[in-house]
Structure formats: structure tokens, C-alpha cells
Design an enzyme around this catalytic site. Sequence first.
Site, PDB file in Angstrom:
ATOM      1  N   LYS A   1     -21.061 -20.562  32.015  1.00 43.35           N
ATOM      2  CA  LYS A   1     -21.230 -19.470  32.972  1.00 43.35           C
ATOM      3  C   LYS A   1     -20.211 -19.568  34.093  1.00 43.35           C
ATOM      4  O   LYS A   1     -19.964 -20.637  34.628  1.00 43.35           O
ATOM      5  CB  LYS A   1     -22.647 -19.503  33.542  1.00 43.35           C
ATOM      6  CG  LYS A   1     -23.727 -19.274  32.486  1.00 43.35           C
ATOM      7  CD  LYS A   1     -25.124 -19.341  33.055  1.00 43.35           C
ATOM      8  CE  LYS A   1     -25.500 -20.726  33.527  1.00 43.35           C
ATOM      9  NZ  LYS A   1     -26.923 -20.851  33.860  1.00 43.35           N
TER      10      LYS A   1
ATOM     11  N   THR B   1     -29.982 -14.708  44.780  1.00 42.32           N
ATOM     12  CA  THR B   1     -29.687 -15.088  43.394  1.00 42.32           C
ATOM     13  C   THR B   1     -30.605 -16.194  42.882  1.00 42.32           C
ATOM     14  O   THR B   1     -30.283 -16.874  41.908  1.00 42.32           O
ATOM     15  CB  THR B   1     -28.225 -15.550  43.287  1.00 42.32           C
ATOM     16  OG1 THR B   1     -28.011 -16.638  44.209  1.00 42.32           O
ATOM     17  CG2 THR B   1     -27.265 -14.416  43.608  1.00 42.32           C
TER      18      THR B   1
ATOM     19  N   GLY C   1     -32.950 -18.088  40.805  1.00 43.81           N
ATOM     20  CA  GLY C   1     -33.448 -17.946  39.433  1.00 43.81           C
ATOM     21  C   GLY C   1     -32.524 -17.250  38.459  1.00 43.81           C
ATOM     22  O   GLY C   1     -32.937 -16.893  37.357  1.00 43.81           O
ATOM     23  N   THR C   2     -31.257 -17.075  38.821  1.00 37.32           N
ATOM     24  CA  THR C   2     -30.353 -16.371  37.898  1.00 37.32           C
ATOM     25  C   THR C   2     -30.147 -17.134  36.594  1.00 37.32           C
ATOM     26  O   THR C   2     -30.088 -16.539  35.517  1.00 37.32           O
ATOM     27  CB  THR C   2     -28.983 -16.102  38.558  1.00 37.32           C
ATOM     28  OG1 THR C   2     -28.500 -17.316  39.148  1.00 37.32           O
ATOM     29  CG2 THR C   2     -29.081 -15.030  39.618  1.00 37.32           C
ATOM     30  N   GLY C   3     -30.025 -18.463  36.674  1.00 33.45           N
ATOM     31  CA  GLY C   3     -29.823 -19.249  35.455  1.00 33.45           C
ATOM     32  C   GLY C   3     -31.023 -19.178  34.528  1.00 33.45           C
ATOM     33  O   GLY C   3     -30.879 -19.012  33.306  1.00 33.45           O
ATOM     34  N   CYS C   4     -32.210 -19.300  35.097  1.00 37.76           N
ATOM     35  CA  CYS C   4     -33.449 -19.200  34.317  1.00 37.76           C
ATOM     36  C   CYS C   4     -33.528 -17.832  33.644  1.00 37.76           C
ATOM     37  O   CYS C   4     -33.879 -17.703  32.458  1.00 37.76           O
ATOM     38  CB  CYS C   4     -34.677 -19.369  35.209  1.00 37.76           C
ATOM     39  SG  CYS C   4     -34.692 -20.842  36.239  1.00 37.76           S
TER      40      CYS C   4
END
Length: 265
Positions: free
Chosen positions: A173, A204, A206-209
Site C-alpha cells: 500500500k 483515516t 481503520g483504513t488498513g482494516c
Amino acid sequence: MKTALTIAGSDSSGGAGIQADMKTMTANGVYAMSAVTALTAQNTTGVTDILESTPHFLSEQLDAIFTDIFPDAVKIGMVSSADLIVVIAEKLKQYKAKNIVVDPVMVATSGAKLLRDDAVEALCRELLPLAAVLTPNIPEAEILSGMTITDATGMEAAAKYISEKYGCAVLCKGGHKVNDADDLLWRNGFGKWFHGKRIDNPNTHGTGCTLSSAIASNLAKGYDLDESVERAKEYISGALAAMLDLGHGSGPMNHMFALKGAFTE
């Protein structure tokens, strides 16, 4: 209806972890289930306490899920101990789980390391070889590859190395000041860039989750990996563009931005 399982920690503020995963899976049209690795006392400003599941209890949760409603995809988020990682790997192999998406939550946004060295070793040894796709951010890709990443060429070199070492696809990412909204998918010896539009939203959390859960949801529905990544990026862009603003820190996204119906009024 297709089904998806998230194996991760709980975020009491609802913006990341299990809560973000289940909202994302629901918004993406699959039935969401969970196995909780830890409870956290958490909000948009940080984490104040953690209560970890025991290996036995996590094992019981996974048995309960796989023996009743078999998931069409599995997303794995933060697992903070080697013992829990070993349990997860054993159960995924026992039940021949499919479409496994591993989000290797190893480094906080602040740069702080979230996993002990033994847990990092267990993650690499036990879970990464089981993954259909791995979704590291730049700092995590640096840890997994042992490389320093400062540009697109560095992302390609790291993704290639990780993919070949663990035998899985890698979605490296962007962000962290490297190709801000562009992600690189490396698999079977080839890389493909997915270009995204930068959305100027400081919230932002929790964007990865959310991205990894959206990918798992689309794999569960039968989309191939390329299309699952494309659809997941489109979803997260919409959730960010909704400009939800909650909390005193880096707030959550609006996971249900596209939900409109009789019960939302």
C-alpha cells in the site's frame, strides 16, 4: 449469501479492528463473522488498555465458526502474540480455509512497533505462507523485506521479495509519503499498479482494516484478486470522501456511506 470471517482485535470506538471489518463486510454484501483476538480500550486518540484472548478461547471461537457457517473468505488483522498466531494457522489448515487475506498489523501510524519479535517471527513462519494476499503498508513492507522504501522502485523490489519468499500475492500500500494513493499488487512474478485519488481527509482511523476486509469480501463473492483490489479501493475512497468527522483524534470513516433505505432515516 456469501460469508466472510474476520480474525482480529476489537476497537471499542468502532472505527478499526473487528468493528470496521464487520461494517465493511456488511456494506460489501457478505455475511460477517468474527473471532476476537483481543479487546482494546481504544478511541480516536489512542489505545489505553488491551485484554488478549487465550489461545484456548480463540481456538473455540474458530471451531464454532468453521463447523457451522464456513467462511468463503478470511481476513486476519492484528494478532499480538505468537501463541495466538500458531492457533490461527493450525485452525486454518485444519479446516482448509480459502481466500485468506492477511493484514500484517505490525507498526502504528506513530511508527511504534506493535508486535514483539517472537510474534513477528511466528506471523512470517505460520500465517504468511497461507495467505492468498498480504496487505502491508510501507513500514510493514520494510520490516518484512529488510529494505528501505523511498519510492515506487523500492515498493516493487520489496513486494517482489516478500511475494517470492512467502509464496503469496502482496498488495504493497502507498501512503507514508510514497505514492500517496497508489498501491502495488505483486504476484506470480509480475507487478500491477492500482492508482487512487488522494482524498484530503485527516480522519483515516481503520483504513488498513477496511481495505483488507473489502478485498476479502470481494474474494468471497467470487471476484478475482485484481478486481477485488479495484473494488476495495473504490469502496474505501467512497468511505473517506463521505467526510465523517467524529472524535478528538484521527476519526473513523463512514463505512455505510452507500447505505440508504427505510431503516436509515
